[in-house]
Design a protein around this motif. Structure first.
Motif, PDB file in Angstrom:
ATOM      1  N   ARG A  73    -104.205  -6.990 -67.947  1.00 55.28           N
ATOM      2  CA  ARG A  73    -103.985  -8.192 -68.732  1.00 55.28           C
ATOM      3  C   ARG A  73    -104.719  -8.028 -70.061  1.00 55.28           C
ATOM      4  N   PRO A  74    -104.310  -8.789 -71.089  1.00 56.63           N
ATOM      5  CA  PRO A  74    -105.050  -8.741 -72.351  1.00 56.63           C
ATOM      6  C   PRO A  74    -106.476  -9.265 -72.142  1.00 56.63           C
ATOM      7  N   GLN A  75    -107.421  -8.583 -72.789  1.00 57.92           N
ATOM      8  CA  GLN A  75    -108.818  -8.968 -72.642  1.00 57.92           C
ATOM      9  C   GLN A  75    -109.534  -8.706 -73.975  1.00 57.92           C
ATOM     10  N   CYS A  76    -110.365  -9.650 -74.393  1.00 58.76           N
ATOM     11  CA  CYS A  76    -111.085  -9.484 -75.665  1.00 58.76           C
ATOM     12  C   CYS A  76    -112.124  -8.371 -75.519  1.00 58.76           C
ATOM     13  N   VAL A  77    -112.538  -7.827 -76.653  1.00 54.49           N
ATOM     14  CA  VAL A  77    -113.503  -6.727 -76.662  1.00 54.49           C
ATOM     15  C   VAL A  77    -114.816  -7.161 -76.021  1.00 54.49           C
ATOM     16  N   ALA A  78    -115.238  -8.400 -76.293  1.00 51.02           N
ATOM     17  CA  ALA A  78    -116.505  -8.889 -75.738  1.00 51.02           C
ATOM     18  C   ALA A  78    -116.496  -8.828 -74.209  1.00 51.02           C
ATOM     19  N   CYS A  79    -115.419  -9.284 -73.595  1.00 46.83           N
ATOM     20  CA  CYS A  79    -115.345  -9.269 -72.127  1.00 46.83           C
ATOM     21  C   CYS A  79    -115.124  -7.855 -71.597  1.00 46.83           C
ATOM     22  N   ASN A  80    -114.198  -7.123 -72.206  1.00 52.05           N
ATOM     23  CA  ASN A  80    -113.803  -5.815 -71.695  1.00 52.05           C
ATOM     24  C   ASN A  80    -114.908  -4.774 -71.836  1.00 52.05           C
ATOM     25  N   ILE A  81    -115.551  -4.723 -72.982  1.00 53.27           N
ATOM     26  CA  ILE A  81    -116.548  -3.683 -73.230  1.00 53.27           C
ATOM     27  C   ILE A  81    -117.967  -4.191 -72.987  1.00 53.27           C
ATOM     28  N   PHE A  82    -118.352  -5.239 -73.714  1.00 54.88           N
ATOM     29  CA  PHE A  82    -119.748  -5.676 -73.691  1.00 54.88           C
ATOM     30  C   PHE A  82    -120.123  -6.412 -72.407  1.00 54.88           C
ATOM     31  N   ASN A  83    -119.142  -6.991 -71.719  1.00 55.55           N
ATOM     32  CA  ASN A  83    -119.428  -7.720 -70.486  1.00 55.55           C
ATOM     33  C   ASN A  83    -118.872  -6.979 -69.263  1.00 55.55           C
ATOM     34  N   GLN A  84    -118.689  -5.673 -69.378  1.00 55.72           N
ATOM     35  CA  GLN A  84    -118.191  -4.805 -68.294  1.00 55.72           C
ATOM     36  C   GLN A  84    -116.952  -5.356 -67.595  1.00 55.72           C
ATOM     37  N   GLY A  85    -116.042  -5.903 -68.364  1.00 53.48           N
ATOM     38  CA  GLY A  85    -114.782  -6.376 -67.800  1.00 53.48           C
ATOM     39  C   GLY A  85    -114.795  -7.814 -67.323  1.00 53.48           C
ATOM     40  N   ASN A  86    -115.979  -8.446 -67.266  1.00 56.24           N
ATOM     41  CA  ASN A  86    -116.097  -9.832 -66.802  1.00 56.24           C
ATOM     42  C   ASN A  86    -115.247 -10.020 -65.530  1.00 56.24           C
ATOM     43  N   ALA A  87    -115.492  -9.166 -64.553  1.00 54.00           N
ATOM     44  CA  ALA A  87    -114.634  -9.039 -63.368  1.00 54.00           C
ATOM     45  C   ALA A  87    -114.487 -10.325 -62.557  1.00 54.00           C
ATOM     46  N   GLN A  88    -115.536 -11.119 -62.484  1.00 52.72           N
ATOM     47  CA  GLN A  88    -115.476 -12.336 -61.667  1.00 52.72           C
ATOM     48  C   GLN A  88    -114.447 -13.325 -62.214  1.00 52.72           C
ATOM     49  N   MET A  89    -114.519 -13.573 -63.526  1.00 50.93           N
ATOM     50  CA  MET A  89    -113.542 -14.485 -64.130  1.00 50.93           C
ATOM     51  C   MET A  89    -112.154 -13.854 -64.171  1.00 50.93           C
ATOM     52  N   TYR A  90    -112.102 -12.547 -64.403  1.00 50.23           N
ATOM     53  CA  TYR A  90    -110.825 -11.824 -64.416  1.00 50.23           C
ATOM     54  C   TYR A  90    -110.128 -12.041 -63.078  1.00 50.23           C
ATOM     55  N   ARG A  91    -110.860 -11.836 -61.973  1.00 43.39           N
ATOM     56  CA  ARG A  91    -110.270 -11.973 -60.636  1.00 43.39           C
ATOM     57  C   ARG A  91    -109.776 -13.398 -60.398  1.00 43.39           C
ATOM     58  N   ARG A  92    -110.575 -14.397 -60.768  1.00 40.97           N
ATOM     59  CA  ARG A  92    -110.171 -15.800 -60.560  1.00 40.97           C
ATOM     60  C   ARG A  92    -108.859 -16.110 -61.277  1.00 40.97           C
ATOM     61  N   ARG A  93    -108.785 -15.719 -62.540  1.00 42.96           N
ATOM     62  CA  ARG A  93    -107.578 -16.016 -63.316  1.00 42.96           C
ATOM     63  C   ARG A  93    -106.396 -15.179 -62.847  1.00 42.96           C
ATOM     64  N   LEU A  94    -106.659 -13.948 -62.420  1.00 49.57           N
ATOM     65  CA  LEU A  94    -105.577 -13.096 -61.911  1.00 49.57           C
ATOM     66  C   LEU A  94    -104.996 -13.703 -60.637  1.00 49.57           C
ATOM     67  N   ILE A  95    -105.847 -14.233 -59.765  1.00 46.49           N
ATOM     68  CA  ILE A  95    -105.377 -14.899 -58.537  1.00 46.49           C
ATOM     69  C   ILE A  95    -104.525 -16.109 -58.895  1.00 46.49           C
ATOM     70  N   SER A  96    -104.928 -16.858 -59.908  1.00 45.38           N
ATOM     71  CA  SER A  96    -104.128 -18.033 -60.289  1.00 45.38           C
ATOM     72  C   SER A  96    -102.775 -17.627 -60.880  1.00 45.38           C
ATOM     73  N   GLN A  97    -102.685 -16.413 -61.441  1.00 46.19           N
ATOM     74  CA  GLN A  97    -101.419 -15.951 -62.014  1.00 46.19           C
ATOM     75  C   GLN A  97    -100.497 -15.288 -60.995  1.00 46.19           C
ATOM     76  N   ILE A  98    -101.046 -14.400 -60.164  1.00 41.62           N
ATOM     77  CA  ILE A  98    -100.177 -13.614 -59.269  1.00 41.62           C
ATOM     78  C   ILE A  98    -100.441 -13.850 -57.789  1.00 41.62           C
ATOM     79  N   GLY A  99    -101.462 -14.602 -57.452  1.00 38.16           N
ATOM     80  CA  GLY A  99    -101.757 -14.900 -56.051  1.00 38.16           C
ATOM     81  C   GLY A  99    -102.738 -13.909 -55.443  1.00 38.16           C
ATOM     82  N   GLU A 100    -103.440 -14.386 -54.426  1.00 39.17           N
ATOM     83  CA  GLU A 100    -104.496 -13.580 -53.811  1.00 39.17           C
ATOM     84  C   GLU A 100    -103.963 -12.343 -53.088  1.00 39.17           C
ATOM     85  N   GLN A 101    -102.779 -12.447 -52.480  1.00 40.71           N
ATOM     86  CA  GLN A 101    -102.222 -11.290 -51.767  1.00 40.71           C
ATOM     87  C   GLN A 101    -102.001 -10.112 -52.695  1.00 40.71           C
ATOM     88  N   ARG A 102    -101.418 -10.369 -53.870  1.00 41.49           N
ATOM     89  CA  ARG A 102    -101.146  -9.282 -54.811  1.00 41.49           C
ATOM     90  C   ARG A 102    -102.433  -8.713 -55.397  1.00 41.49           C
TER      91      ARG A 102
END
Length: 158
Positions: A89-118
């Motif tokens: 997914r598109p991600q700003c430089v601050a989250c992707n590089i400086f915040n090591q991907g901000n994985a926790q928020m990435y996962r939450r929003r990804l689940i809301s977009q495609i569902g937990e199974q996927r």
């Protein structure tokens, strides 16, 4: 004080046999790098609005599609999901590089977009399958995503 002598790194030198014959050897094209570039453009354009703005999946900030990056939920080192559209997914430089991907928020929003199974499937495939692309597969994927990038640019007027 002791100094450790490092080995000299091998530089890309033509083979002596070819030097004498005056033949230059072309390096193998880096298909993975080319596909990374095209796939990144595709992901950013796919999620761009008609004005070219993209929203960061982690923090929600808006940037132009050329100023935002293609973020991976599961790291690019996992080749089985490196070019998976569910993983990117598109991600700003601050989250992707400086915040090591901000994985926790990435996962939450990804689940809301495609569902937990996927999302679980992406995680499973990243950790439990391996993928080695052939040059032919790289070339075909480059053609495929290049065509999609051109189509999206026309559709969105970018």
């Amino acid at each position: 004080m002791y100094y450790i002598k490092r080995k000299a790194k091998k530089k890309d030198k033509p083979l002596p046999l070819f030097d004498k014959a005056g033949v230059t050897v072309k390096k193998k094209p880096d298909y993975k790098k080319k596909l990374d570039e095209i796939f990144s453009k595709y992901i950013r354009l796919k999620y761009a609005m008609s004005n070219g703005m993209c929203q960061c999946i982690s923090c929600g900030s808006f940037k132009h599609w050329k100023e935002i990056q293609n973020g991976h939920y599961m790291s690019r080192r996992y080749m089985s999901t490196r070019f998976d559209e569910d993983n990117c997914r598109p991600q700003c430089v601050a989250c992707n590089i400086f915040n090591q991907g901000n994985a926790q928020m990435y996962r939450r929003r990804l689940i809301s977009q495609i569902g937990e199974q996927r999302v679980d499937l992406v995680e499973y495939r990243a950790r439990n399958t391996s993928k080695h692309y052939t040059d032919f597969e790289y070339k075909e994927l480059i053609k495929y995503y290049s065509a999609l990038v051109d189509k999206l640019k026309k559709e969105k007027g970018l």
